[in-house]
Design an enzyme around this catalytic site. Structure first.
Site, PDB file in Angstrom:
ATOM      1  N   HIS B 126       0.834  -1.211   0.000  1.00 47.00           N
ATOM      2  CA  HIS B 126       0.000   0.000   0.000  1.00 47.00           C
ATOM      3  C   HIS B 126       0.873   1.268   0.000  1.00 47.00           C
ATOM      4  O   HIS B 126       0.670   2.182  -0.812  1.00 47.00           O
ATOM      5  CB  HIS B 126      -0.911  -0.013   1.234  1.00 47.00           C
ATOM      6  CG  HIS B 126      -1.720   1.235   1.413  1.00 47.00           C
ATOM      7  ND1 HIS B 126      -3.028   1.347   0.994  1.00 47.00           N
ATOM      8  CD2 HIS B 126      -1.420   2.444   1.968  1.00 47.00           C
ATOM      9  CE1 HIS B 126      -3.480   2.550   1.269  1.00 47.00           C
ATOM     10  NE2 HIS B 126      -2.529   3.245   1.874  1.00 47.00           N
ATOM     11  N   GLU B 127       1.841   1.313   0.892  1.00 46.04           N
ATOM     12  CA  GLU B 127       2.644   2.539   1.026  1.00 46.04           C
ATOM     13  C   GLU B 127       3.514   2.787  -0.208  1.00 46.04           C
ATOM     14  O   GLU B 127       3.783   3.941  -0.556  1.00 46.04           O
ATOM     15  CB  GLU B 127       3.512   2.469   2.293  1.00 46.04           C
ATOM     16  CG  GLU B 127       2.719   2.387   3.600  1.00 46.04           C
ATOM     17  CD  GLU B 127       1.727   3.523   3.827  1.00 46.04           C
ATOM     18  OE1 GLU B 127       1.962   4.629   3.327  1.00 46.04           O
ATOM     19  OE2 GLU B 127       0.701   3.278   4.496  1.00 46.04           O
ATOM     20  N   HIS B 130       1.729   4.931  -2.509  1.00 45.21           N
ATOM     21  CA  HIS B 130       1.852   6.369  -2.203  1.00 45.21           C
ATOM     22  C   HIS B 130       3.189   6.906  -2.714  1.00 45.21           C
ATOM     23  O   HIS B 130       3.255   7.997  -3.287  1.00 45.21           O
ATOM     24  CB  HIS B 130       1.776   6.608  -0.695  1.00 45.21           C
ATOM     25  CG  HIS B 130       0.397   6.442  -0.123  1.00 45.21           C
ATOM     26  ND1 HIS B 130      -0.733   6.936  -0.737  1.00 45.21           N
ATOM     27  CD2 HIS B 130      -0.030   5.851   1.033  1.00 45.21           C
ATOM     28  CE1 HIS B 130      -1.795   6.658   0.004  1.00 45.21           C
ATOM     29  NE2 HIS B 130      -1.399   5.990   1.078  1.00 45.21           N
ATOM     30  N   HIS B 136      -5.363   7.676  -1.903  1.00 45.77           N
ATOM     31  CA  HIS B 136      -6.279   6.607  -1.490  1.00 45.77           C
ATOM     32  C   HIS B 136      -7.408   6.401  -2.497  1.00 45.77           C
ATOM     33  O   HIS B 136      -7.922   7.355  -3.075  1.00 45.77           O
ATOM     34  CB  HIS B 136      -6.844   6.911  -0.106  1.00 45.77           C
ATOM     35  CG  HIS B 136      -5.853   6.694   0.977  1.00 45.77           C
ATOM     36  ND1 HIS B 136      -5.779   7.462   2.119  1.00 45.77           N
ATOM     37  CD2 HIS B 136      -4.861   5.770   1.095  1.00 45.77           C
ATOM     38  CE1 HIS B 136      -4.798   7.027   2.876  1.00 45.77           C
ATOM     39  NE2 HIS B 136      -4.218   6.008   2.276  1.00 45.77           N
TER      40      HIS B 136
END
Lengths: 122, 188
Positions: B126-127, B130, B136
């Protein structure tokens, strides 16, 4: 067969574990509605402010009143997290709020939705 | 999918290096396990875009700097202990990737029985999204959805994740959407 919503399963799976104390306290706001005043509601407003749903108040601190701004923030939150948009602190929304999450704000985004298909009559 | 304001991306982005801060690690997971997990997480993204990730020779020169931190760690976004906020990462081309050292990070739920165990692989994947420029997503199944329950694994990139990152960097020539779809079907 209708499968249970994964977000709802979260409640069951984590209800008895040591949640982050501040967020777990938000369960006491279940079913609170616009106009109500509950001690600690300002913490929920801080949560929404932190993740980009409420602006930080310029002069005063957040109050414990479920006001119009909180309702708008809640609606936006429900919409962005694909929750049922009720504008209320229903069980599914409370479950989402108390779930562990990424610390990156949900706000500074450029949303992209798939292009709509247009039919042409021939 | 969504992007950060200004749609920042790494440019050029063919090869990005990463390193784990040797002073900010967790002791109960072996360094080899941690390295394997991050390698795997980066590989998921490099499989769909023409960007390669490689381990930097030294921490200070890495493009992406990873570390486990506790409480206030100086970036204005203090961690909050068990659960709550799990991790955060910065948009391109900052490269900082911080994980809350107080979480019960798990590499294998079979051996880790903690009720508050959090899957390191899922959070890393997930990170990295980013770090590459994705914000998101509203799609619940997407890796870039903001929340993750304890003892849950969510590592497979979904159509939404892939479409978002490919709009930033283009597609890996070896990537086929059909392979992703079959993988997702298997997962469901």
């Amino acid at each position: 067969r209708i499968l249970p919503d994964p977000a709802v399963t979260v409640i069951t799976a984590t209800a008895n574990v040591s949640h982050n104390a501040t967020w777990h306290d938000f369960t006491k706001f279940l079913d609170a509605g616009k106009g109500s005043q509950v001690v600690g509601m300002s913490e929920l407003k801080k949560y929404f402010s932190r993740f980009g749903y409420l602006p930080v108040p310029e002069k005063t601190n957040f109050t414990d009143v479920f006001d119009k701004q909180l309702e708008s923030a809640l609606t936006l939150y429900q919409s962005r997290l694909s929750l049922p948009v009720t504008g209320k602190l229903d069980p599914e929304t409370i479950s989402a709020i108390t779930s562990p999450r990424c610390g990156v704000s949900d706000a500074p985004q450029q949303q992209h939705t798939p292009a709509k298909l247009h039919a042409t009559r021939r | 999918y969504a992007y950060f304001n200004g749609k920042p991306r790494w440019a050029p982005a063919k090869l990005l290096t990463y390193a784990i801060n040797p002073k900010h690690v967790i002791s109960y997971v072996s360094s080899s396990d941690i390295e394997t997990i991050f390698h795997r997480a980066f590989s998921r993204w490099s499989a769909v875009i023409p960007v390669n990730f490689t381990k930097a020779r030294d921490y200070s020169s890495a493009d992406i700097k990873i570390g486990f931190y506790k409480g206030d760690h100086g970036d204005g976004e203090p961690f909050d202990g068990v659960l709550g906020v799990l991790a955060h990462a910065f948009s391109p081309e900052n490269g900082r990737f911080h994980l809350d050292a107080e979480e019960s990070w798990a590499v294998d739920f079979e051996s880790d029985k903690s009720k508050v165990a959090v899957d390191l692989d899922s959070v890393a994947t997930h990170e990295i999204g980013h770090l590459l420029g994705l914000a998101h997503s509203s799609v619940k199944d997407a890796v870039m959805y903001p929340s993750l329950s304890p003892r849950t694994k969510k590592v497979d990139l979904q159509m939404d994740d892939v479409a978002g990152v490919q709009a930033l960097y283009g597609s890996n020539p070896n990537f086929k959407f059909s392979s992703l779809q079959s993988e997702n079907s298997y997962n469901h």
